[in-house]
Design a protein around this motif. Structure first.
Motif, PDB file in Angstrom:
ATOM      1  N   ARG A   1      37.547  97.290 -26.845  1.00  0.00           N
ATOM      2  CA  ARG A   1      37.319  96.104 -27.670  1.00  0.00           C
ATOM      3  C   ARG A   1      37.597  94.851 -26.858  1.00  0.00           C
ATOM      4  NH1 ARG A   1      38.479  96.814 -33.489  1.00  0.00           N
ATOM      5  NH2 ARG A   1      39.186  94.697 -33.247  1.00  0.00           N
TER       6      ARG A   1
ATOM      7  N   PRO B   1      41.847  93.077 -35.747  1.00  0.00           N
ATOM      8  CA  PRO B   1      41.654  94.403 -36.339  1.00  0.00           C
ATOM      9  C   PRO B   1      40.188  94.646 -36.691  1.00  0.00           C
ATOM     10  CG  PRO B   1      42.690  92.929 -37.919  1.00  0.00           C
ATOM     11  CD  PRO B   1      42.597  92.189 -36.626  1.00  0.00           C
ATOM     12  N   GLY B   2      39.792  95.880 -36.587  1.00  0.00           N
ATOM     13  CA  GLY B   2      38.431  96.259 -36.949  1.00  0.00           C
ATOM     14  C   GLY B   2      38.452  97.604 -37.643  1.00  0.00           C
ATOM     15  N   ALA B   3      37.441  97.836 -38.451  1.00  0.00           N
ATOM     16  CA  ALA B   3      37.370  99.102 -39.173  1.00  0.00           C
ATOM     17  C   ALA B   3      35.919  99.412 -39.495  1.00  0.00           C
ATOM     18  CB  ALA B   3      38.186  99.033 -40.459  1.00  0.00           C
ATOM     19  N   ALA B   4      35.638 100.673 -39.602  1.00  0.00           N
ATOM     20  CA  ALA B   4      34.333 101.144 -40.054  1.00  0.00           C
ATOM     21  C   ALA B   4      34.581 102.340 -40.952  1.00  0.00           C
ATOM     22  CB  ALA B   4      33.457 101.543 -38.870  1.00  0.00           C
ATOM     23  N   GLU B   5      33.781 102.453 -41.980  1.00  0.00           N
ATOM     24  CA  GLU B   5      33.942 103.561 -42.913  1.00  0.00           C
ATOM     25  C   GLU B   5      32.595 104.232 -43.118  1.00  0.00           C
ATOM     26  OE1 GLU B   5      35.073 104.347 -47.598  1.00  0.00           O
ATOM     27  OE2 GLU B   5      35.493 102.407 -46.706  1.00  0.00           O
TER      28      GLU B   5
ATOM     29  N   THR C   1      30.495 106.177 -45.388  1.00  0.00           N
ATOM     30  CA  THR C   1      30.512 106.500 -46.818  1.00  0.00           C
ATOM     31  C   THR C   1      29.648 107.703 -47.151  1.00  0.00           C
ATOM     32  OG1 THR C   1      28.779 104.862 -47.230  1.00  0.00           O
ATOM     33  CG2 THR C   1      31.063 104.156 -47.528  1.00  0.00           C
TER      34      THR C   1
END
Length: 68
Positions: A29, A35-39, A41
């Motif tokens: 990064r 902060p980072g996030a991926a979900e 679904t």
């Protein structure tokens, strides 16, 4: 940045695929403290994936993709 992800028919469309070749550098990064996030679904069906991919520049023949 979310604004960098193109909007296709009202949805931000991000296509993820396997690497075409191994890279000799680490894809770290740029901003370690941001902060980072991926979900995930759900996984698209093959038909859904084909439909969405056809809406991209690679899928509609206007992009340049070495693996397509």
């Amino acid at each position: 940045m979310p604004d960098d992800i193109p909007v296709v028919e009202g949805c931000r469309l991000l296509v993820l695929d396997e690497w075409m070749y191994h890279r000799s550098w680490s894809a770290d990064r740029f901003f370690q403290l941001l902060p980072g996030a991926a979900e995930l679904t759900r996984v698209l069906s093959a038909d859904e994936a084909r439909t969405w991919f056809a809406r991209t520049s690679f899928g509609n023949g206007t992009g340049t993709c070495r693996s397509c």
